[in-house]
Design a protein around this motif. Structure first.
Motif, mmCIF file in Angstrom:
data_model
loop_
_atom_site.group_PDB
_atom_site.id
_atom_site.type_symbol
_atom_site.label_atom_id
_atom_site.label_comp_id
_atom_site.label_asym_id
_atom_site.label_seq_id
_atom_site.Cartn_x
_atom_site.Cartn_y
_atom_site.Cartn_z
ATOM 1 N N TYR A 192 -29.904 6.063 32.866
ATOM 2 C CA TYR A 192 -28.791 5.325 32.753
ATOM 3 C C TYR A 192 -28.249 5.087 34.019
ATOM 4 C CZ TYR A 192 -24.118 4.863 30.706
ATOM 5 O OH TYR A 192 -22.596 4.249 30.380
ATOM 6 N N ARG A 226 -32.325 -2.656 30.832
ATOM 7 C CA ARG A 226 -31.383 -2.856 30.036
ATOM 8 C C ARG A 226 -30.251 -3.730 30.370
ATOM 9 N NH1 ARG A 226 -29.312 2.175 27.892
ATOM 10 N NH2 ARG A 226 -31.082 2.554 26.758
ATOM 11 N N GLU A 265 -29.608 -0.016 33.988
ATOM 12 C CA GLU A 265 -30.074 1.027 33.002
ATOM 13 C C GLU A 265 -31.591 0.426 32.906
ATOM 14 O OE1 GLU A 265 -27.724 0.517 29.679
ATOM 15 O OE2 GLU A 265 -25.934 1.194 30.772
ATOM 16 N N GLU A 273 -35.239 1.002 30.960
ATOM 17 C CA GLU A 273 -35.849 1.662 29.587
ATOM 18 C C GLU A 273 -37.341 2.024 29.835
ATOM 19 O OE1 GLU A 273 -33.163 -0.560 26.165
ATOM 20 O OE2 GLU A 273 -34.758 -1.607 26.924
ATOM 21 N N MET A 298 -21.664 -1.680 25.500
ATOM 22 C CA MET A 298 -23.052 -0.879 24.901
ATOM 23 C C MET A 298 -22.682 0.414 24.769
ATOM 24 S SD MET A 298 -26.288 -2.226 26.942
ATOM 25 C CE MET A 298 -26.913 -3.911 26.392
ATOM 26 N N ARG A 336 -29.135 -6.502 22.685
ATOM 27 C CA ARG A 336 -29.724 -6.480 24.030
ATOM 28 C C ARG A 336 -28.760 -6.824 24.974
ATOM 29 N NH1 ARG A 336 -34.303 -9.410 24.315
ATOM 30 N NH2 ARG A 336 -35.621 -7.985 23.219
#
Lengths: 489, 489, 489, 489
Positions: free
Chosen positions: B184, B229, B244, B246, D53, D229
C-alpha cells in the motif's frame, strides 16, 4: 471517558458552557454541515479559487470564481445570524457560538463572517447617519446573501508594524476621500464593503498617522472602485479568497476622527483576534475528534489502537489541552462582549481584555497547530495523503497562527499591555479565587520580575513567560468551567 | 554569531565533524544544487507525478512520468556515490554525508538513494552468487543512471504491526517464489528491484512468519512483474513516487533463511531509519537557514527583524537544537557503520545502536517539524503562500516524521530494547564521560524506575521519558562535538 | 508509399526542397528533439506557467516560472541560429528551416523565436545607431541564452482592427517616449525587449495614428519598465508565455518615422504570419505522422488499421494536402526572403508577397486544424485522452489559426490587396507556367468577377473564393516541387 | 433574421417541431440551467474527477468524487423524466427532448442519462421477472436520485471491432455468471448497474460469440462486484466519469439468449448513437448561439462584428447547417421510436433506421466539431482562453465524434447496411416526395454505382459518398420541417 461530545461542536460547547442560547439555531446549523462538509472538502481540494478579471468583451469585472455551492455554504452562517444577531442582541455571543460551529468544519470560512462583522461594527459605531443608512441594512440582511465586509490593513512590507508598512495615501475630495495604494493581504476580497487603513496626506509616518476608511466595491458611478491584482495561493483557509488589491483614487469614507485611527484599527482587530482564538479551539477539537475516530477503528497488534496506553494517554492530554484552550478563548469572548462598544479613552476592563486576547490568540494557535500535527501522526501514513482530510487541519492551523498577528506580535503586545497599562495586575485580580493564593502570587512575582529586566532580556526571554502565563490563566479558567465534564467510563 | 555556516550543508557538516572525507565530492555535489534547487522546487510545485499505465496501443507499461530534469537531479546523487561508495569503502559514511546534502535541498529525494542502498545491502549480504552477479553491478553503476532499489513492507492495514498486517503470500516455484498481495505504501515505485516482506505459505500469522524477498520489476520473460495501482498524493516528499503495488504471482527470490526474515527486515529498516534521522537534521538546518535569511532582509519597526531580541533568542535556541539533533543522528550513523554487516545473532553494540536509532528517529523528526513550523511563522504571511518555499519544509517534515515508523512506534520499540536487551545500560555506559556522573546516574535511575512500572503505566507515560532521554543523550553528544563551533561575532 | 519521410521534419523538407543549406545544423537540432519532446510534453501537461510577481520581501519581479528545462529547450533553437543566422546570411531561410523543425515538435515554441526575430528586424532597419549598438548584439548572441524579443500590438478591444483598438498613448520625454496603456495579448511576455504599437499624443484615432516603439524590460535605473498583470490560460501553445502587460509611463524608443508606423507594424506582422504558416505545415506533418504511426501498429478486424482502404485513402489525401500546404507556405517564405528589407514605398513584389502570405496564413491554418482533428479520430478513444499527445495538436492548431490574424482578417486583407494593388494579377503572372493556361484564366476571371461585386456581396461570399484560390495556388506550386516525391511502394 | 430562437434549446425545438409534448417540463428544466450552467462550467474547469479508492481504514470503496453540486445537476434530468418517462409513455421522445436541452448546456451530461436508459431497455425487454422486479423500479425512480445504468463494451484493444477485442470471459455459476476481464472505456463508472459484453466460455472468437450481461455494482454479499482501476483524463465530457473497470469473477446475469448477444449489443448502441446525434445538434446550436452572442456585442471597424458581411454569411450558413443536422438527427429519433421494441429478426423499418442512424451519427458529429471550431474563431483570441467557455465546445465535440463509434465505423457499417439489407432503397423510398424525383434518382444511381465497385474502391472512396448522402438526406428532411422558420428581419 466517552468521546461522543468531541464529535459535535455544539455538544462540546454545552459541556463547557451549559445550556446554550439559541440552541435550536446552533443545532440546525450544525446539522447542515453533515452535507456542508463535502462542500468544504471540495473547496479545499480545488485549491486557490480563480479570479475572472475580464468578461469576454474586455470589461474588467474581478469576480472570484468558486464552485456555486461555495456561496450556499457561506450564506448558511450569515442566515443563521453570524452578523445580524450581534446587533439584534447587542452581544457578540451569537457570533462566537456560530463561529465555533463553522470553524469545527471549516476554519477558513469563519473569516468572511468575522470580517463582515468587523466591518459592520465600526460602521455602526463611527459612521455618519448617511453611511449607516446606506450600508448597514445590506450587511445585516437576514435572508439571502447579505453584503459582505472585509478588513484590509496589511501591505507588502508586512502586517506587524502597520505604522511603518502602510503606504496607502488618502486625499480628501468633497465629501469623501480618494485612496491610492496596494493592499497585499486582502482577505474576503470579493466583499462589497471593506474597512481599510490609510494615511491621510500630511499625517506622520507612524502608526498615529493612520486613519480608518470605509471602502465600497463600486464607485458612485457604478464602476469598480478598485481592482484585484490576483488571488493568493495559500496553503490553507481556501474557503476565503485572499487577494492583492490595487486602490487607485478609490472612493472611501472616513470613519471616526482621523487622529483616532489607530484606536479604530485596534478595535477592528480585537474582534478578529478573538474570533481567531475561537476558531483555533474549534480546530483543536476537530483534530482530536478525527484522531479519536480513527483510533477507534484502526487496529494494530490485535486491538484498536485507541486501546494502546501510549496513545490513550496522549488523547487524555489533548482533551485536557482542548478544555484549557477553550476556557482561555471564551474568557476573551466574554470580556470582548463587555467592551466592544467602548471608544477611546478606554476602561480598565478594556486593558484586561487586551491582555487576555493576546494570551488567547497566541496560545490557542499553538494548541491548534500542535494538535493538528499530532492528529496526522495518529493517522500514520494515511495522515500525509491529501485524500484523507486530516492533513488539512495543519494547513489551516498554520494560517490561523499567522493572520491576525503572529506569536511574536502577540507576545510583544501583551508585554506592552503589562508594562504600560499594568494589565497583568488586572489579570491576577480577575483570576483571584480561581487558583490557590500562593500559586497566583508566585506567578505574579515572576511576571513583575520579568518586567523589571532590560528591554533586550525582557523581550528576548518573553516567550516562555508568555506561554506559562497563558497556560496558567487557561488552567484557572478551565477549572471554573470544569464541573460539567462528562463522566469517566 | 555569524550564520554563514547555516546556509551550506557542507559548511555545517565541517563545523560539526571537522575535516570531511571526500570533501571535493561533497562540495561539487552541493554546488550542483544551486541549479538543482529550481528543479526540486518545480517537482514539488507540480504535485503528485503521473503514472502512465498503458501505452497508446493498450500495453500496460506503468511508467512514472516526472519532468525529464527530475531524472537528472536523481542521478546526481547516485553518481556522486550515495550507493556505490558504501561498497567501495565498506562504510555508510559517504552515503550519510551525501544524504545530508541532498536532504538540505530536497528531503524526499533522499528516499530513492536510501532505499536503493537498503536493497543493495541485503542482496550483498544474503543473496546467492547468481543473484549478486545479476543485480549488484546494476545497482552500483558509477556513471549514468544505475538501477534503483526499493523496500516495500507496508500493506493497507498499516506499517507499525508488520506481523499482523502483511498478507502478501509467497509460494515456492522451482528456483524462485511467486508473491501475491498488495503493497500500500511502495516508495520509489519505479525502481528496477525491490526487497519485499511476504509470508511463505504455511508460516505463522505473526512477525516471525515473514521472510524477505528480492523482486525484480520485470519477469524473466520480459513482461511486467507487477502492476502499480496508482501513485499516492502525498502532501510532501514529492520527489519520490510512492505507489500502490499489486503483486500477482510475481517472481521473487528469497534472501537469507525464511525463519530469519524478521531480522533481515529490521536490518533493512535500520538503514532507512538512520537516513531519515540524517534527513531530518538537514531539513532542520534548512528551515533555520531560510528563517535567518528572511530575518536578515525583512524589516519592521525600523530595523531588520533579526535584530529583535525575541526573534534573536528563538534563533539561538533553534541553532542549539540543530546541533543537538545533529549529534544524536550522527551517533546513530557511526554506530550503524559499526554494525551494518552483522547478522543474527547480534552483538551488544547492535542493541546499543538500536536504541540510539530509535531515539534519533523520534527526536530529530520532532525537531524538524517544530523548526519548520517556526520558520513559517518567521515568514509571517509569506510563510503560508505556496509561492515561497518555506511552507514546503513542514510538509516534508510531516512525512519524515511518519514513514520509517511514527513516534509511537519508536518510543515503544525503544522501550522494548531497554526491557529485553538492557539497551539503556549500554547507552549510559556509552555516554559515560560526556556528562557529569550525577546527571548520568539520575537519568539512569529514572529510566530504571520507569521500566519497573506496570505495562499500562510504562507505555502510557513513555513519551516524556523518551523525549527527555533523547534530549539528554543529544546534549551529551553535542558537547563532545562542541569545540569547533563558530565564534560569536 | 513509404511513410518514413513523414516521421522527420528534415526528411520531409528534403523531399520537398532537395538538398538543404546547413543540413548538419538541422539534423543536429532535430536529433536533440528526441530528448526535447519529453520536455515539451511536460510543459504542455503542466499548463499555464506561473508568474512570480513578488519576491518574498515584497519586491515586484514578474518572473515567468517554467520548469528549468524549458529554458534549455528554448535556447537550443536560438543557438542553432533561429535568429542570428538571419543577419549572418542576410536571409530568412535558416529561420524558416529551423522553425519548421521546432514546430514539428512544439508549434508554440516557434513563437519566441519568431517574435525575437520580429524585434531584431525593425531594430536593425529603423533603430538609431545607439539603439542598435545597445541591443542588437544581445539579440544575436550565438552561445548561451540571448535576449529575447516580443511584439505586442493587441489590446483588450481586439487585434483585428488595431486602428480602433490600440489605446496605448505615447508621450515624448527628452530623447525617448513614455508609454501608458495595457497590452492584452502579450506573447513571450518574459522577453528583454519588445516592439509595441502605441499612439503618439495628438495622432489621429485610426490605424495611421499608430507608431512602433522599442520597449526594454528594465528602465534605465534598473527597475521594471512595466508590470505583467497575469499570464493567460491558453488551451494550446503553452510553450510561450502570453501575458497581459501594464505599461505605466514605460520608457520606449520610436522606431522609424511616426507617420510610417502602420507600415512598420505590417512589416513586423509579415514575419510572424509567414512563420505561422510554416508552423502550421509542420504541425500538419506531425499530425499525419502520428496518425500513420498509430495506424501501423493498431489492429482491427485482423489487420493493422492502416491496411483498411477507407483509412488508407484518407491518409493519401492528407499527405497530398500536406504537400500542397507546404508548397504554399514555402512560396511565402521565398517571397518574404526577397522583400523583407524593403521599406515604404514598396515594390510590386511586396504586394505579391502580401497576397501569398494571406493565402498561406489562412489556408495552412485550416489544414492544420482539420488534419489534427482527423488524427484524433484515427486514434479513436485514445485520441481524446490527455495522456496521449495527439489531442494536443488540435489545441495548438486552434491557437495558430487565430493569432497573427483570424481567417476573417486574412480573407478581407487579401481581398483588399487584390482590389487596391491588383495583387491577384501579380499572382497569376507568378503562377504562369505552373498550370494550364485555361485553368489559370478561368480562375483569374472568377476573381475579377468577384471583385466586381457590391461590397456586401464581395465580402459576404469571399470565403469560398479565397479557399479555392489558395488551393489552386498551392496546387500549382506543389506541382513545381513535385518531382522529388518518394516513389510508391 | 432574429437569433433569439438560437439562444434557447426549447425555443429552437419549437421552431423545428411545433408544439412540444410536456412543454412545461421542458421549460422548467431549461430554466434550471440558468443556475446549472455555472455548475457545469465548474465541473469542466475542475478536470477529471477524483476516484477515492480506499477509505482511511483501507477498505476499497471506489467512489467517484465530484463536487456535491454535480449530483444535483445530474439528478435534475432524471427527475424531469429522461429515463422514467420512456416507460411511462412507451416512447423515447421525452428522453430525446430532454436530452436536447441537457446537451445544449452540457453535452457530456447527456451520457449518464443515455446509458441509464440503455440499461433499462434491455433489462425490460430481456430480463427475467426477478431481475426486473429487483432492478427496474430503482432505475425508474421519479424522485430523488435513481439508480444509474452504464453500458460497458470496449476493451483495451479498441471499440470498433468488438468481436476481436472483447476478451472478458463469462463462466456460468448456479443461477448467474462470473465475469473476468477489463473494460477500458467504462462510461458513467459510478453506476449501480451496467450492461456489459462478455464471451461465454466456449463461444467462438468473433462477434457472434458475445453475449450481454447485467452487472450490479455490489455482490449479493454486499461487497464491491468489481474495482475501478482509474478514471480517464478525457479532454471533454468531464460531466461523465469514464473509468477502467476490472472484473474479477464479478456476478452477472445473462440477458436474452447467448446466441443473440450481438443483436442485443446493437440494440443498446442504437439508443446511444441516436442520443449522440441529438447531443451533437444541441452542441451545434450552442456553438452558433455563443458565436452570435459574441458577434452582437463585439465591435471592430466601427460596428458590431455581426454586421460584417463575411461573418454574417458564415452565420447564415451555420444556421442552415444546424437546421439540416437537426432534421437528420430527429428522423433517427422518430425511426428509433418505431423500432426500439423490436427483437431479432427485425423488420425493414429497423434496417432503414440503422442506415439513418449511421448517417446521423456521422454527419451531426462533423457539424458539431466544425461549428465549434468556427465559434472559437469568431471569438478570436478570447476563443482559445480557458476562461471563456467557447473552447470547451470543441473538446466536447471531439469526444462526441468518437464515442459510440468513429466516422470510419459508421461509414463502413452504413455501407454494409446498404449492401446486405438494401437499406439505401428503403431510404430513397422514405424520402420520396421530399426532393425532386430526378434528384432522388440521381443520388440513388450514384449509390448503386458505388456499391458495384470492388471492395478496395468501395471502402476507399466511401467517405465523400457518405457525406453527400447524409447531406442530401438532411436537406430533404429539413425542407419537410421547414415551414415554420422564423421570418427574416
Amino acid at each position: 471517558m466517552s468521546f461522543d461530545h468531541l464529535r459535535s461542536p455544539v455538544a462540546f460547547l454545552e459541556t463547557m458552557l451549559g445550556r446554550l442560547p439559541h440552541e435550536d439555531v446552533l443545532r440546525e446549523y450544525e446539522a447542515w454541515w453533515y452535507e456542508g462538509q463535502r462542500v468544504s472538502a471540495n473547496i479545499d481540494r480545488a485549491g486557490t479559487p480563480w479570479l475572472k478579471m475580464f468578461d469576454r468583451f474586455g470589461e474588467r469585472i474581478d469576480e472570484v470564481l468558486y464552485p456555486p455551492e461555495y456561496w450556499t455554504m457561506l450564506q448558511k452562517g450569515y442566515e443563521a445570524g453570524a452578523v445580524w444577531r450581534v446587533f439584534e442582541e447587542d452581544s457578540i455571543l451569537p457570533f462566537s457560538l456560530l463561529g465555533y460551529v463553522t470553524a469545527f468544519h471549516d476554519p477558513g470560512l469563519g473569516c468572511p463572517h468575522t470580517v463582515s462583522l468587523s466591518t459592520a461594527i465600526p460602521l455602526e459605531k463611527y459612521g455618519t447617519e448617511e453611511l449607516k443608512e446606506a450600508y448597514l441594512p445590506q450587511l445585516l440582511k437576514r435572508e439571502g446573501m447579505p453584503w459582505q465586509g472585509a478588513t484590509w490593513m496589511t501591505e507588502v512590507k508586512g502586517g506587524s508594524d502597520l505604522g511603518g508598512a502602510v503606504e496607502t495615501a488618502a486625499i480628501p475630495s468633497e465629501d469623501h476621500w480618494l485612496l491610492t495604494g496596494d493592499k497585499y493581504f486582502a482577505s474576503n476580497v470579493g466583499a462589497e464593503l471593506a474597512v481599510v487603513a490609510a494615511r491621510p496626506e500630511g499625517s506622520p509616518m507612524n502608526v498615529r498617522g493612520l486613519a480608518l476608511f470605509l471602502l465600497p466595491k463600486y464607485r458612485r458611478d457604478g464602476s469598480l472602485n478598485y481592482t484585484v491584482r490576483r488571488l493568493k495561493d495559500k496553503t490553507g483557509t481556501r474557503s476565503v479568497p485572499t487577494g492583492e488589491v490595487e486602490l487607485r483614487e478609490s472612493e472611501a469614507y472616513l470613519l471616526g476622527k482621523e487622529e483616532h485611527g489607530v484606536y479604530l484599527i485596534l478595535e477592528v482587530l480585537n474582534v478578529s483576534r478573538v474570533a481567531n482564538s475561537v476558531g483555533c479551539v474549534a480546530l483543536t477539537q476537530r483534530a482530536v475528534a478525527d484522531a479519536v475516530d480513527f483510533a477507534e477503528k484502526r487496529g494494530a497488534f490485535g486491538r484498536q489502537i485507541l486501546e494502546h496506553p501510549l496513545l490513550r494517554s496522549q488523547i487524555d492530554e489533548r482533551v485536557a489541552g482542548l478544555r484549557r484552550a477553550f476556557a482561555l478563548a471564551w474568557e476573551a469572548v466574554k470580556l470582548l462582549d463587555e467592551v466592544w462598544r467602548e471608544s477611546y479613552p478606554y476602561s480598565e476592563r478594556y486593558h484586561l481584555f487586551r491582555l487576555v486576547a493576546h494570551l488567547a490568540k497566541y496560545w490557542t494557535a499553538e494548541m491548534a497547530a500542535l494538535t493538528a500535527k499530532w492528529a496526522i501522526e495518529v493517522y500514520g501514513g494515511m495522515g500525509v495523503l491529501e485524500e484523507f482530510s486530516v492533513e488539512r487541519w495543519l494547513r489551516e492551523a498554520m494560517v490561523l497562527a499567522i493572520w491576525e498577528g503572529t506569536s511574536h506580535r502577540h507576545i510583544l503586545d501583551g508585554l506592552e499591555a503589562m508594562e504600560r497599562k499594568g494589565a497583568h495586575k488586572l489579570l491576577f485580580r480577575h483570576l483571584s479565587g480561581l487558583a490557590k493564593e500562593e500559586e497566583l502570587s508566585k506567578m505574579a512575582s515572576r511576571v513583575e520580575a520579568h518586567l523589571g529586566l532590560s528591554e533586550e532580556k525582557r523581550e528576548g526571554s518573553a516567550e516562555p513567560l508568555f506561554w506559562d502565563l497563558a497556560k496558567f490563566t487557561a488552567d484557572c479558567l478551565a477549572r471554573a468551567l470544569g464541573g460539567r465534564q462528562p463522566s469517566s467510563r
